[in-house]
Design a protein around this motif. Structure first.
Motif, PDB file in Angstrom:
ATOM      1  N   TYR A   1      24.765 -18.570  -2.326  1.00 30.10           N
ATOM      2  CA  TYR A   1      25.009 -19.978  -2.580  1.00 30.10           C
ATOM      3  C   TYR A   1      25.744 -20.058  -3.912  1.00 30.10           C
ATOM      4  CZ  TYR A   1      21.231 -20.787   0.810  1.00 30.10           C
ATOM      5  OH  TYR A   1      20.442 -20.798   1.914  1.00 30.10           O
TER       6      TYR A   1
ATOM      7  N   LEU B   1      24.194 -30.792 -12.176  1.00 26.84           N
ATOM      8  CA  LEU B   1      24.928 -30.234 -11.047  1.00 26.84           C
ATOM      9  C   LEU B   1      26.179 -31.045 -10.765  1.00 26.84           C
ATOM     10  CD1 LEU B   1      24.812 -28.115  -8.723  1.00 26.84           C
ATOM     11  CD2 LEU B   1      23.716 -29.902  -7.357  1.00 26.84           C
TER      12      LEU B   1
ATOM     13  N   LYS C   1      27.922 -27.976  -5.057  1.00 33.25           N
ATOM     14  CA  LYS C   1      27.328 -26.738  -4.575  1.00 33.25           C
ATOM     15  C   LYS C   1      27.938 -26.380  -3.220  1.00 33.25           C
ATOM     16  CE  LYS C   1      23.614 -29.380  -2.502  1.00 33.25           C
ATOM     17  NZ  LYS C   1      22.227 -29.869  -2.614  1.00 33.25           N
TER      18      LYS C   1
ATOM     19  N   LEU D   1      26.706 -24.277   0.098  1.00 35.54           N
ATOM     20  CA  LEU D   1      25.625 -23.568   0.783  1.00 35.54           C
ATOM     21  C   LEU D   1      26.136 -22.951   2.073  1.00 35.54           C
ATOM     22  CD1 LEU D   1      22.737 -26.182   0.280  1.00 35.54           C
ATOM     23  CD2 LEU D   1      23.363 -24.250  -1.173  1.00 35.54           C
TER      24      LEU D   1
ATOM     25  N   GLY E   1      18.852 -17.288   0.857  1.00 40.92           N
ATOM     26  CA  GLY E   1      17.457 -17.164   1.239  1.00 40.92           C
ATOM     27  C   GLY E   1      16.530 -16.986   0.070  1.00 40.92           C
ATOM     28  N   GLY E   2      17.089 -16.852  -1.091  1.00 42.44           N
ATOM     29  CA  GLY E   2      16.253 -16.678  -2.273  1.00 42.44           C
ATOM     30  C   GLY E   2      15.970 -18.011  -2.940  1.00 42.44           C
ATOM     31  N   ASN E   3      15.249 -17.942  -4.003  1.00 38.77           N
ATOM     32  CA  ASN E   3      14.944 -19.139  -4.764  1.00 38.77           C
ATOM     33  C   ASN E   3      16.203 -19.603  -5.480  1.00 38.77           C
ATOM     34  OD1 ASN E   3      14.092 -21.019  -6.658  1.00 38.77           O
ATOM     35  ND2 ASN E   3      12.108 -20.052  -6.857  1.00 38.77           N
ATOM     36  N   THR E   4      16.709 -20.767  -5.104  1.00 39.93           N
ATOM     37  CA  THR E   4      17.947 -21.222  -5.727  1.00 39.93           C
ATOM     38  C   THR E   4      17.750 -21.619  -7.174  1.00 39.93           C
ATOM     39  OG1 THR E   4      17.598 -23.447  -4.864  1.00 39.93           O
ATOM     40  CG2 THR E   4      19.003 -21.978  -3.583  1.00 39.93           C
ATOM     41  N   GLY E   5      16.517 -21.567  -7.643  1.00 34.65           N
ATOM     42  CA  GLY E   5      16.304 -21.778  -9.063  1.00 34.65           C
ATOM     43  C   GLY E   5      16.645 -20.563  -9.873  1.00 34.65           C
ATOM     44  N   LYS E   6      16.617 -19.382  -9.250  1.00 31.55           N
ATOM     45  CA  LYS E   6      16.964 -18.173  -9.972  1.00 31.55           C
ATOM     46  C   LYS E   6      18.464 -18.016  -9.907  1.00 31.55           C
ATOM     47  CE  LYS E   6      16.151 -13.277 -10.587  1.00 31.55           C
ATOM     48  NZ  LYS E   6      15.542 -12.044 -10.064  1.00 31.55           N
ATOM     49  N   LEU E   7      19.137 -18.773 -10.727  1.00 28.68           N
ATOM     50  CA  LEU E   7      20.582 -18.744 -10.737  1.00 28.68           C
ATOM     51  C   LEU E   7      21.092 -17.696 -11.706  1.00 28.68           C
ATOM     52  CD1 LEU E   7      21.404 -22.557 -10.773  1.00 28.68           C
ATOM     53  CD2 LEU E   7      21.405 -20.997  -8.835  1.00 28.68           C
TER      54      LEU E   7
ATOM     55  N   PHE F   1      24.218 -17.168 -13.957  1.00 29.04           N
ATOM     56  CA  PHE F   1      25.287 -17.991 -14.493  1.00 29.04           C
ATOM     57  C   PHE F   1      26.438 -17.137 -15.008  1.00 29.04           C
ATOM     58  CE2 PHE F   1      23.813 -22.349 -14.557  1.00 29.04           C
ATOM     59  CZ  PHE F   1      22.434 -22.234 -14.432  1.00 29.04           C
TER      60      PHE F   1
ATOM     61  N   TYR G   1      11.047 -23.987 -14.500  1.00 32.10           N
ATOM     62  CA  TYR G   1      11.699 -22.795 -15.035  1.00 32.10           C
ATOM     63  C   TYR G   1      11.896 -22.915 -16.543  1.00 32.10           C
ATOM     64  CZ  TYR G   1      13.318 -23.036 -10.162  1.00 32.10           C
ATOM     65  OH  TYR G   1      13.385 -23.171  -8.793  1.00 32.10           O
TER      66      TYR G   1
ATOM     67  N   TYR H   1      14.870 -21.351 -19.089  1.00 29.22           N
ATOM     68  CA  TYR H   1      16.111 -20.624 -19.276  1.00 29.22           C
ATOM     69  C   TYR H   1      16.394 -20.523 -20.771  1.00 29.22           C
ATOM     70  CZ  TYR H   1      17.833 -20.579 -14.438  1.00 29.22           C
ATOM     71  OH  TYR H   1      18.008 -20.327 -13.105  1.00 29.22           O
TER      72      TYR H   1
ATOM     73  N   ILE I   1      17.744 -16.830 -16.919  1.00 28.25           N
ATOM     74  CA  ILE I   1      16.409 -17.270 -16.567  1.00 28.25           C
ATOM     75  C   ILE I   1      15.371 -16.387 -17.246  1.00 28.25           C
ATOM     76  CG2 ILE I   1      16.240 -15.859 -14.475  1.00 28.25           C
ATOM     77  CD1 ILE I   1      14.735 -18.296 -13.221  1.00 28.25           C
TER      78      ILE I   1
ATOM     79  N   LEU J   1      18.779 -27.561  -9.496  1.00 28.91           N
ATOM     80  CA  LEU J   1      17.968 -27.589 -10.704  1.00 28.91           C
ATOM     81  C   LEU J   1      18.230 -28.872 -11.482  1.00 28.91           C
ATOM     82  CD1 LEU J   1      18.368 -23.990 -12.181  1.00 28.91           C
ATOM     83  CD2 LEU J   1      16.474 -24.909 -10.857  1.00 28.91           C
TER      84      LEU J   1
END
Lengths: 115, 114
Positions: A32, A46, A49, A51, A97-103, A105, B33, B35, B45, B103
């Motif tokens: 994503y 944001l 995005k 997806l 499929g992962g946590n989209t919070g773990k971006l 950057f 979270y 960061y 993160i 987020l």
């Protein structure tokens, strides 16, 4: 693992001119993709995005980005910038499929709009 | 009406001290979270919590300890502060692991260690 490269650290442009901020990513899985904007002394928000589906994604404030899988790119564009678009822009990726919070950057691109 | 709020906004302290940064979100999100943004604006993160459970714990020194008393709060406690801890720390939240949940970031806490 994923990584993101923003090819330009600074992009100066005159008001009402078009702009493109470049982003390339690397990933062994489908991803994503996101663009965030950071105005001075604020958090990130944001812009848009990707997806799935249409590769041309429209976001807020007149920005759009195009996902190009073959070139692993997700460049951000705006046909006519305003002074108020001056900010830091971040491209980000997360694994499908992962946590989209773990971006993950990119390094950020400073867009400087001049009058 | 602030969605994700952090306190304090600025934090100046000396090496060796212990400090905390608080974060609260009123969006009803399940996941929060932390960061870190360094002096070159690089964002990485540190932690994430889902419904008070630690989900992500990146390679962060043990001096950093997140605490989530409930799903609306995620605080960050830092022991024995070092010069290299100087950075802007952002709290964020999202609606769990739903694929299309973006987020929402707070405005950041600028930590300066002298």
């Amino acid at each position: 693992a994923q990584s993101v490269t923003q090819l330009d650290s600074q992009v100066p442009v005159f008001e009402e001119a078009p702009v493109e901020l470049r982003c390339n990513y690397s990933s062994s899985v489908s991803v994503y993709l996101f663009w965030y904007v950071q105005y001075p002394n604020q958090g990130l928000q944001l812009l848009l995005k990707y997806l799935s589906g249409s590769t041309l994604v429209k976001g807020i404030n007149g920005f759009e980005a195009e996902f190009n899988k073959s070139q692993t790119s997700f460049h951000l564009r705006k046909p006519s910038v305003h002074i108020s678009d001056t900010a830091e822009y971040f491209c980000a990726v997360s694994g499908l499929g992962g946590n989209t919070g773990k971006l993950i950057f990119g390094q950020g691109t400073t867009l400087q709009v001049k009058p | 009406d602030t969605a994700v709020s952090q306190t304090p906004k600025y934090l100046v302290t000396q090496m060796g001290n212990d400090k905390s940064i608080k974060c609260e979100q009123n969006l009803g999100h399940d996941t929060m979270y932390w960061y870190k943004q360094d002096s070159k604006k690089f964002l990485k993160i540190m932690f994430s919590y889902n419904n008070k459970e630690l989900i992500i714990n990146e390679t962060v020194p043990n001096r950093f300890s997140p605490k989530s008393p409930d799903k609306a709060h995620l605080n960050l406690h830092i022991n024995s502060l070092e010069l290299g801890d100087s950075a802007v720390y952002f709290c964020a939240s999202s609606q769990g692991e739903v694929d299309n949940s973006p987020l929402h970031f707070g405005n950041g806490t600028r930590l300066t260690v002298t």
